[in-house]
Design an enzyme around this catalytic site. Sequence first.
Site, mmCIF file in Angstrom:
data_model
loop_
_atom_site.group_PDB
_atom_site.id
_atom_site.type_symbol
_atom_site.label_atom_id
_atom_site.label_comp_id
_atom_site.label_asym_id
_atom_site.label_seq_id
_atom_site.Cartn_x
_atom_site.Cartn_y
_atom_site.Cartn_z
ATOM 1 N N ASP A 124 0.829 -1.216 0.000
ATOM 2 C CA ASP A 124 0.000 0.000 0.000
ATOM 3 C C ASP A 124 0.862 1.266 0.000
ATOM 4 O O ASP A 124 0.361 2.363 -0.232
ATOM 5 C CB ASP A 124 -0.965 0.018 1.200
ATOM 6 N N GLU A 125 2.180 1.108 0.272
ATOM 7 C CA GLU A 125 3.034 2.302 0.391
ATOM 8 C C GLU A 125 3.192 3.030 -0.941
ATOM 9 O O GLU A 125 3.595 4.201 -0.957
ATOM 10 C CB GLU A 125 4.392 1.913 0.992
ATOM 11 N N LYS A 157 8.888 -0.062 -5.470
ATOM 12 C CA LYS A 157 7.727 -0.961 -5.619
ATOM 13 C C LYS A 157 6.742 -0.367 -6.625
ATOM 14 O O LYS A 157 6.147 -1.094 -7.429
ATOM 15 C CB LYS A 157 7.033 -1.189 -4.274
ATOM 16 N N TYR A 209 12.055 2.833 -1.043
ATOM 17 C CA TYR A 209 11.387 1.524 -1.089
ATOM 18 C C TYR A 209 10.077 1.614 -1.863
ATOM 19 O O TYR A 209 9.846 0.869 -2.822
ATOM 20 C CB TYR A 209 11.120 1.002 0.336
HETATM 21 P P1 NAD Z 1 11.387 -10.015 3.384
HETATM 22 O O1 NAD Z 1 12.424 -8.936 3.309
HETATM 23 O O2 NAD Z 1 11.112 -10.689 4.669
HETATM 24 O O3 NAD Z 1 11.783 -11.187 2.348
HETATM 25 C C1 NAD Z 1 12.253 -10.938 1.065
HETATM 26 C C2 NAD Z 1 12.785 -12.254 0.481
HETATM 27 O O4 NAD Z 1 13.240 -11.974 -0.845
HETATM 28 C C3 NAD Z 1 13.955 -12.847 1.259
HETATM 29 O O5 NAD Z 1 13.779 -14.236 1.404
HETATM 30 C C4 NAD Z 1 15.154 -12.550 0.366
HETATM 31 O O6 NAD Z 1 16.184 -13.511 0.483
HETATM 32 C C5 NAD Z 1 14.521 -12.560 -1.016
HETATM 33 N N1 NAD Z 1 15.272 -11.743 -1.971
HETATM 34 C C6 NAD Z 1 15.684 -10.459 -1.798
HETATM 35 N N2 NAD Z 1 16.390 -10.053 -2.870
HETATM 36 C C7 NAD Z 1 16.396 -11.101 -3.738
HETATM 37 C C8 NAD Z 1 16.962 -11.290 -5.036
HETATM 38 N N3 NAD Z 1 17.660 -10.321 -5.634
HETATM 39 N N4 NAD Z 1 16.760 -12.471 -5.664
HETATM 40 C C9 NAD Z 1 16.042 -13.463 -5.055
HETATM 41 N N5 NAD Z 1 15.519 -13.342 -3.823
HETATM 42 C C10 NAD Z 1 15.697 -12.179 -3.176
HETATM 43 O O7 NAD Z 1 10.098 -9.373 2.751
HETATM 44 P P2 NAD Z 1 8.551 -9.575 3.147
HETATM 45 O O8 NAD Z 1 8.216 -8.658 4.236
HETATM 46 O O9 NAD Z 1 8.268 -11.021 3.275
HETATM 47 O O10 NAD Z 1 7.849 -9.009 1.834
HETATM 48 C C11 NAD Z 1 7.598 -9.865 0.710
HETATM 49 C C12 NAD Z 1 6.930 -9.062 -0.384
HETATM 50 O O11 NAD Z 1 5.701 -8.517 0.088
HETATM 51 C C13 NAD Z 1 7.766 -7.876 -0.868
HETATM 52 O O12 NAD Z 1 7.615 -7.774 -2.258
HETATM 53 C C14 NAD Z 1 7.138 -6.678 -0.164
HETATM 54 O O13 NAD Z 1 7.305 -5.504 -0.920
HETATM 55 C C15 NAD Z 1 5.685 -7.109 -0.096
HETATM 56 N N6 NAD Z 1 4.910 -6.532 1.027
HETATM 57 C C16 NAD Z 1 5.402 -6.620 2.308
HETATM 58 C C17 NAD Z 1 4.634 -6.112 3.357
HETATM 59 C C18 NAD Z 1 5.106 -6.226 4.787
HETATM 60 O O14 NAD Z 1 4.439 -5.681 5.695
HETATM 61 N N7 NAD Z 1 6.198 -6.929 5.084
HETATM 62 C C19 NAD Z 1 3.394 -5.515 3.099
HETATM 63 C C20 NAD Z 1 2.934 -5.444 1.772
HETATM 64 C C21 NAD Z 1 3.712 -5.973 0.747
HETATM 65 P P1 TYD Z 2 7.991 -0.564 9.709
HETATM 66 O O1 TYD Z 2 7.729 -1.817 10.482
HETATM 67 O O2 TYD Z 2 9.398 -0.266 9.300
HETATM 68 O O3 TYD Z 2 7.008 -0.602 8.451
HETATM 69 P P2 TYD Z 2 6.694 0.557 7.344
HETATM 70 O O4 TYD Z 2 7.657 1.660 7.491
HETATM 71 O O5 TYD Z 2 6.895 -0.181 6.076
HETATM 72 O O6 TYD Z 2 5.284 0.962 7.605
HETATM 73 O O7 TYD Z 2 7.462 0.676 10.556
HETATM 74 C C1 TYD Z 2 6.122 0.752 11.006
HETATM 75 C C2 TYD Z 2 5.947 2.078 11.698
HETATM 76 O O8 TYD Z 2 6.755 2.097 12.881
HETATM 77 C C3 TYD Z 2 6.413 3.270 10.875
HETATM 78 O O9 TYD Z 2 5.565 4.383 11.129
HETATM 79 C C4 TYD Z 2 7.803 3.547 11.400
HETATM 80 C C5 TYD Z 2 7.701 3.165 12.866
HETATM 81 N N1 TYD Z 2 8.964 2.668 13.481
HETATM 82 C C6 TYD Z 2 9.418 3.225 14.691
HETATM 83 O O10 TYD Z 2 8.785 4.131 15.263
HETATM 84 N N2 TYD Z 2 10.590 2.753 15.223
HETATM 85 C C7 TYD Z 2 11.313 1.773 14.625
HETATM 86 O O11 TYD Z 2 12.395 1.393 15.150
HETATM 87 C C8 TYD Z 2 10.820 1.191 13.409
HETATM 88 C C9 TYD Z 2 11.583 0.095 12.708
HETATM 89 C C10 TYD Z 2 9.633 1.676 12.880
#
Ligand code: NAD
Ligand code: TYD
Length: 350
Positions: free
Chosen positions: A133-134, A161, A157
């Site tokens: 959603d970012e 995306k 980031y």
């Molecule tokens: P994460 O950072 O935990 O995992 C990313 C994975 O991708 C890792 O296993 C890493 O080894 C692999 N990777 C990174 N670079 C690579 C490369 N060049 N080649 C092959 N593999 C590679 O990420 P996540 O939080 O699990 O997020 C997964 C996806 O979901 C991402 O695309 C992210 O943008 C999206 N997303 C995440 C969130 C969230 O809250 N975490 C929310 C919405 C969408």
């Molecule tokens: P984060 O988990 O990094 O997710 P995103 O930035 O992708 O939303 O952060 C969630 C919220 O928490 C964001 O408003 C930033 C804040 N935050 C802190 O206040 N302290 C921290 O150390 C981190 C990692 C995040």
Amino acid sequence: MSQTIIITGGAGFIGSHVVRRFVTHYPNYRIINLDALTYAGNLENLHDIEDRSNYIFEKANILNAEAIDKLFASYHPDGIIHLAAESHVDRSILSPLDFVYTNVIGTVNLLNAAKKLWNGQHSNKRFYHISTDEVYGALGESGFFTEQTRYDPHSPYSASKAASDHFVRAYGDTYQMPVIISNCSNNYGPNHFPEKLIPLFINNIIEKKPLPVYGDGLYTRDWLFVKDHAAAIDLVFHKGKDHETYNIGGFNEWKNIDLVKLLCKLADEKLNRPKGESEKLITYVKDRPGHDRRYAIDASKISKELGWKPSVTFEEGLSQTIDWYLQNTEWLRHVTSGEYQQYYKKQYQS
Ligand code: NAD
Ligand code: TYD
């Protein structure tokens, strides 16, 4: 095997839940987990399913187009579920180019590999791109992100995306590839790398270290339990329509400081610490540059069209998450050694 699916980033946080779900729910699918195992990728996340006969792990980097082409030619995937990415906003501020490479160029390499392999024959094929959603930027006090909201990313980031989403749609329009995108809100749950807010703060509470709240702590995020995201991905992959976008969210907005206080309360109860003990660790620190004030998803399209809704309340999900971290101290110890220590120093001690 009725179909072969390549899941990229399957060793990461969300990817590992998606891989587990597909491997266990669809024993007649062949699931290939394609992951480079960066600092965020950890095969320990999947040790419970690694011996299943329908699961294969391939260590590969999506930046290596030749290697990706070869893997596609050898496995002939019917579906791609693309999660591999650099995913942490603070790291993107420290080194934006890594995000351009993996998130933009890596995604285009995968699109090219699928285009070459499928060669215009798209029946029963699907390229599913997992986004955030970012990309929509920041909201004020009211309103929600819908699938029609204009893209307005603010961090390296989210910009990377957004660019990857544009490429996926462009390949759908230009080459009629069967693409589909979902944009999800903040996830939380087991296996979350402790650089993001919730797992970092759980780890710091356990270790009685300061809880670094950025700025005034009044930033708002919409939190979704990771297993509910995996269930939504399953639904979109099977029932979603080509060229459509689906927003996924928890209908669950929290100001950071309120969330942190809830986390402290639940953790104190589980750790048998006196009431109010962990709240004393809260430390306000300098704000993140370009920090988005509020995210909130309108998930009514996926809810109405595909019948999806979150299955757990935030308190239940958070409670399960804290329990998981308390029971998996070895996992935490492994991922918080090495590279993590250097990152932590750079991010929080400057
Ligand atoms: P994460 O950072 O935990 O995992 C990313 C994975 O991708 C890792 O296993 C890493 O080894 C692999 N990777 C990174 N670079 C690579 C490369 N060049 N080649 C092959 N593999 C590679 O990420 P996540 O939080 O699990 O997020 C997964 C996806 O979901 C991402 O695309 C992210 O943008 C999206 N997303 C995440 C969130 C969230 O809250 N975490 C929310 C919405 C969408
Ligand atoms: P984060 O988990 O990094 O997710 P995103 O930035 O992708 O939303 O952060 C969630 C919220 O928490 C964001 O408003 C930033 C804040 N935050 C802190 O206040 N302290 C921290 O150390 C981190 C990692 C995040």
